[in-house]
Every structure is written in C-alpha cells, then in structure tokens.
Design an enzyme around this catalytic site. Structure first.
Site, mmCIF file in Angstrom:
data_model
loop_
_atom_site.group_PDB
_atom_site.id
_atom_site.type_symbol
_atom_site.label_atom_id
_atom_site.label_comp_id
_atom_site.label_asym_id
_atom_site.label_seq_id
_atom_site.Cartn_x
_atom_site.Cartn_y
_atom_site.Cartn_z
ATOM 1 N N THR A 104 -9.044 11.117 22.319
ATOM 2 C CA THR A 104 -9.305 12.394 21.661
ATOM 3 C C THR A 104 -8.427 12.494 20.422
ATOM 4 O OG1 THR A 104 -9.305 14.800 21.903
ATOM 5 C CG2 THR A 104 -7.570 13.639 23.048
ATOM 6 N N ASN A 117 -7.693 15.497 19.466
ATOM 7 C CA ASN A 117 -7.283 16.883 19.651
ATOM 8 C C ASN A 117 -5.920 16.972 20.361
ATOM 9 O OD1 ASN A 117 -6.969 19.473 20.591
ATOM 10 N ND2 ASN A 117 -9.088 19.702 21.304
ATOM 11 N N GLU A 119 -19.076 7.424 19.526
ATOM 12 C CA GLU A 119 -20.216 8.334 19.708
ATOM 13 C C GLU A 119 -20.564 8.448 21.183
ATOM 14 O OE1 GLU A 119 -24.264 8.927 17.632
ATOM 15 O OE2 GLU A 119 -23.229 7.269 16.618
ATOM 16 N N ASP A 176 -15.288 13.248 29.940
ATOM 17 C CA ASP A 176 -16.482 13.900 29.428
ATOM 18 C C ASP A 176 -16.842 15.000 30.405
ATOM 19 O OD1 ASP A 176 -18.393 14.160 27.383
ATOM 20 O OD2 ASP A 176 -19.916 13.307 28.681
ATOM 21 N N TYR A 219 -18.129 27.824 27.356
ATOM 22 C CA TYR A 219 -18.979 28.690 28.182
ATOM 23 C C TYR A 219 -18.161 29.556 29.157
ATOM 24 C CZ TYR A 219 -22.579 25.443 26.508
ATOM 25 O OH TYR A 219 -23.409 24.691 25.721
ATOM 26 N N ASP A 220 -16.840 29.542 29.046
ATOM 27 C CA ASP A 220 -15.969 30.255 29.997
ATOM 28 C C ASP A 220 -16.373 31.713 30.276
ATOM 29 O OD1 ASP A 220 -14.465 28.064 30.547
ATOM 30 O OD2 ASP A 220 -12.689 28.694 29.447
ATOM 31 N N ARG A 270 -12.076 19.992 35.494
ATOM 32 C CA ARG A 270 -11.118 19.064 34.898
ATOM 33 C C ARG A 270 -9.884 18.936 35.784
ATOM 34 N NH1 ARG A 270 -11.273 21.450 30.584
ATOM 35 N NH2 ARG A 270 -13.198 20.516 29.911
HETATM 36 P P1 IMP Z 1 -16.633 17.141 25.739
HETATM 37 O O1 IMP Z 1 -15.462 17.539 24.909
HETATM 38 O O2 IMP Z 1 -17.506 16.094 25.158
HETATM 39 O O3 IMP Z 1 -16.255 16.858 27.163
HETATM 40 O O4 IMP Z 1 -17.635 18.403 25.707
HETATM 41 C C1 IMP Z 1 -17.550 19.344 26.667
HETATM 42 C C2 IMP Z 1 -18.331 20.586 26.262
HETATM 43 O O5 IMP Z 1 -18.716 21.189 27.491
HETATM 44 C C3 IMP Z 1 -17.458 21.592 25.539
HETATM 45 O O6 IMP Z 1 -17.660 21.576 24.164
HETATM 46 C C4 IMP Z 1 -17.894 22.904 26.140
HETATM 47 O O7 IMP Z 1 -19.018 23.380 25.458
HETATM 48 C C5 IMP Z 1 -18.314 22.533 27.548
HETATM 49 N N1 IMP Z 1 -17.167 22.646 28.484
HETATM 50 C C6 IMP Z 1 -16.515 21.638 29.121
HETATM 51 N N2 IMP Z 1 -15.521 22.110 29.894
HETATM 52 C C7 IMP Z 1 -15.532 23.441 29.721
HETATM 53 C C8 IMP Z 1 -14.712 24.491 30.253
HETATM 54 O O8 IMP Z 1 -13.756 24.303 31.020
HETATM 55 N N3 IMP Z 1 -15.034 25.718 29.847
HETATM 56 C C9 IMP Z 1 -16.058 26.002 29.002
HETATM 57 N N4 IMP Z 1 -16.834 25.075 28.457
HETATM 58 C C10 IMP Z 1 -16.580 23.788 28.824
#
Ligand code: IMP
Length: 192
Positions: A8, A10, A38, A67, A148-149, A175
């Site tokens: 990441t 981030n 990607e 992911d 989406y929390d 997670r």
């Molecule tokens: P990633 O960073 O590719 O794993 O994308 C995960 C996406 O899923 C995020 O951008 C959120 O839209 C959604 N997501 C994953 N985990 C959470 C969470 O704990 N809360 C809210 N949305 C989540």
C-alpha cells in the site's frame, strides 16, 4: 527483524497493520511509491495474492497485501471486489448501493477481508480471511470510519461501523478478524 513490505502507498494502512501485528518479529515498511499493482482478480483472495506476490518479486523482500469489500446478499454479492470502484466518492458509492437495494427486505450483507503474505520469490506463504456479517440500513448513521461504514449495521452491537469506536471496530471487523487469524501463523513463519 525481517522486512515485510506492505502493498500500500497509504501510511494510514501501514499504521493499522503495525498495530495489528505489534510484538511480532517483522519490520513493516511501505512499498516504493512507483510500484503499482492492478487489482485484476475476480476474488478478494486472488487480488490479495496478486498484490503480495508482485510486490515481493519487485522488491526481493517478504510482502503483505490485503483486499476487502462489501458483499450484499440481495445484490448477488455486489459490490464485492468492485467495492472501491462502485462510485467516485464514498457518498456516491453509498447512494448507488442504497438505490440498487431499494426497498428490498433482505438487507443481509458481509464485509470480507483476505490477507496474503508472499515470500521474496513471489510464492504465497500464508493467507487468512475475516468475515463480519451485518445488515444494510436504509440511510446512513454515524460519522466515524470510512467507505460503507455508515450503512453497515452490526445487530449484536446495535451499531453501524461508523458509530463504533476504532477499538471496537478493530476487534469486530473483517480486517480485525483476518489479522487475528494471521498473527499466530506469521509468528511461526518468522521463527522458522
Ligand atoms: P481495497 O482497499 O482494495 O481493499 O478496497 C476496499 C474497499 O471496500 C474500500 O474502498 C471500501 O469502499 C470498502 N471497504 C473495505 N473495508 C471497509 C470497511 O471497513 N468499512 C467501509 N468500507 C470498507
């Protein structure tokens, strides 16, 4: 300490992973900024493995990737691996999901997270999954968290993810559960 490159860019995600894996014999570092992978997989596991594997190969170090996303039962598992790409902003993504679900009575959903660890040669050493079941509300509640929390309600706590403290969410979330499953296995790998 063995270096573990986090797939990441981030720093927030790096910090979160450091907290989950505190006390283990691994030194977590951010991936080089120029290295992008990607997410072309059809499943969370494929994407996590793809990212971990490619970062490991490119850096020659151990690598960790996750992911995650939201699966809504009445939408046949959507947005799933497309959770991050479902709209331009968090507000757009929530609005689209609520529109697609409409007045559907079945609001069952789950957050899923898969974490993969790759060896320096790119092979996968470990994989762990965490799932958090819940329900999609008709409108957002709470101001914490991200994504989406605000529409993801956990019945046992009677709270949305956005209404929980970060400690509470860390314990219960997909997670958190994936890391709880991974940590003992990771401990073993580092002591081999
Ligand atoms: P990633 O960073 O590719 O794993 O994308 C995960 C996406 O899923 C995020 O951008 C959120 O839209 C959604 N997501 C994953 N985990 C959470 C969470 O704990 N809360 C809210 N949305 C989540």
């Amino acid at each position: 300490m063995t270096v573990l490159v986090v797939a990441t860019g981030n720093p927030g995600k790096l910090k979160e992973m450091q907290a989950y894996l505190a006390g283990l014999e691994w030194e977590l570092v951010l991936k080089p900024e120029t290295l992008e992978v990607e997410e072309t997989g059809a499943t969370f596991a494929e994407n996590a493995c793809l990212k971990a594997s490619q970062i490991a190969l490119a850096t020659g170090e151990w690598a960790i990737a996750d992911d995650s996303g939201l699966e809504v039962e009445a939408l046949d598992g959507a947005p799933g691996v497309y959770s991050a790409r479902y709209g331009k902003t968090d507000t757009d993504r929530i609005e689209r999901l609520l529109n697609e679900l409409g007045n559907e009575l079945n609001r069952d959903a789950q957050f899923v997270c898969v974490i993969a660890i790759a060896r320096p040669d790119g092979t996968i050493a470990l994989q762990a999954e965490g799932v958090c079941p819940g329900r999609i509300l008709h409108s957002p509640r709470g101001s914490g968290g991200f994504g989406y929390d605000p529409i993801f309600y956990v019945p046992e706590q009677r709270l949305t993810f956005a209404e929980m403290s970060s400690d509470q969410k860390r314990l219960l979330s997909h997670r958190g559960k994936a890391f709880q499953a991974l940590a003992p296995q990771l401990q073993q790998v580092s002591s081999q």
